[in-house]
Scaffold this active site. Sequence first.
Site, PDB file in Angstrom:
ATOM      1  N   ILE A 226      91.436  41.199  93.967  1.00 46.65           N
ATOM      2  CA  ILE A 226      92.874  41.331  94.257  1.00 46.65           C
ATOM      3  C   ILE A 226      93.704  41.397  92.983  1.00 46.65           C
ATOM      4  O   ILE A 226      94.537  42.307  92.824  1.00 46.65           O
ATOM      5  CB  ILE A 226      93.343  40.197  95.187  1.00 46.65           C
ATOM      6  N   GLU A 247      96.695  31.304  82.612  1.00 43.75           N
ATOM      7  CA  GLU A 247      95.587  30.525  82.044  1.00 43.75           C
ATOM      8  C   GLU A 247      94.467  31.465  81.613  1.00 43.75           C
ATOM      9  O   GLU A 247      93.900  31.339  80.541  1.00 43.75           O
ATOM     10  CB  GLU A 247      95.058  29.511  83.065  1.00 43.75           C
TER      11      GLU A 247
END
Length: 454
Positions: A226, A247
């Site tokens: 996705i 991150e």
Amino acid sequence: MIIDFTKDEYKTKLVSADEAVKVVNSGDWVEYAFGVNAPNELDAALARRKDELVGVNIRCDIGAMPHHTNDADPTGDHFYWNSWHCGGLDRTYYKKGLLSYVPMKFHEKPFMVRNNCTGAKVCMFTASPMDRHGYFSFGSGAPATMAAIEMADYVLVEVNENCPRVLGGNQECVHLSQVTHVVESSNVALPTLPAANPSPEEQKIASYIIEKLYDGCCLQLGIGGIPNAVGAMVAKSDLKDLGVHTEMYVDAYLEMTTAGKITGKYKNIDKYKQVFSFAMGTQDLYDFIDDNPGVISYSVDYTNSPVVVAKIDDFVSINACIEVDIFGQVCSESVGTKHISGTGGQLDFVEGAYKSKNGQSFICMTSTFNTPKGPVSRIKPTLTPGAIVTSPRTATHMIVTEYGIAQMKGKSTWERAEALIGIAHPDFRETLIKDAEAMGIWRSSNKKGSTKVA
């Protein structure tokens, strides 16, 4: 040129891998750096000491490098691994009973290393070659390496010329003066993580999210099909001046940057910079972040801090999950009691993004997954027994399947059930309604619905 006194110090600290790991004793805890920056030849040298050592605990985080010590000790009596977040290789040893998981919220990891963990006597990591000022870059793995260095009695750096030199930021490098031993490796290639090809369902999910984006958004993408689909669609869209604060830095960002979509022009903090804590992807990605002033690395207590994220306007967080119940509880780390990954930074960004001005947090999944007995709904009346709640119902913002977006905030339990059943696969909606009725969270006025987008 290398400054003379640094060059001399380097020579005095340069040893073989076998010599360096002599600092490890039975019963010690040893901390490895994140992902592809875990030690390789140091771990192999430690494995060669198996018969001399008992009860050595190794702590890793997505141990992407080979687990030589695991392979050398199928009993786990000599070396036992503990992982902050299980990657594919870690799961192999988890199934054999040779590795355990350490629960955490990712932004708390440096704090936990400094304050709550059994102290690691030795810290080992792979780094780029020392620069002329005496610094080694943590490259693709800066989340909590400096915290581990601060707590260790011995610091062992394995120099690998294939490790990118990543600028910062903060806590993205270490000085030679803080290192006990330097080992020059044979420069093995870093493990790569090819981008997953999105399925048609994942592309549909990405299309719903793209409709919610606008010029100047700041993106955080997780791993998987996705996020890759979102990146590909953004690259082909009319969007511009996007920012990055994440991150994990993945190839989707490289694709968007190459297409000219990312500038960071409107970021509140770290303006014009793409901010990340670790990178995993293709060799092209590692080459891109090498010595690139446009991308900077930080420790994870900065990148994932919900307080920091909330300060960035127009923040968009996109992550994946395994299953969701009709209360809005999200499981992203286990299938029942079968451990898969870990909490990671999902909850950090779910909470931070929602509190950002105009912020949006999306948790994505296909509506079903296939089993030998046929398709199973990922939207369930209650989570599978034993499933871990990664994001509690009080935190979830928007849940997305190929059938639409369900907005959770401010909704009562019957409204949540209606919204989530509305984006479930049509084959499972009637059963889910009956389950909701039995649970007392379905009203006669509820709409059975079809495809809907919040």
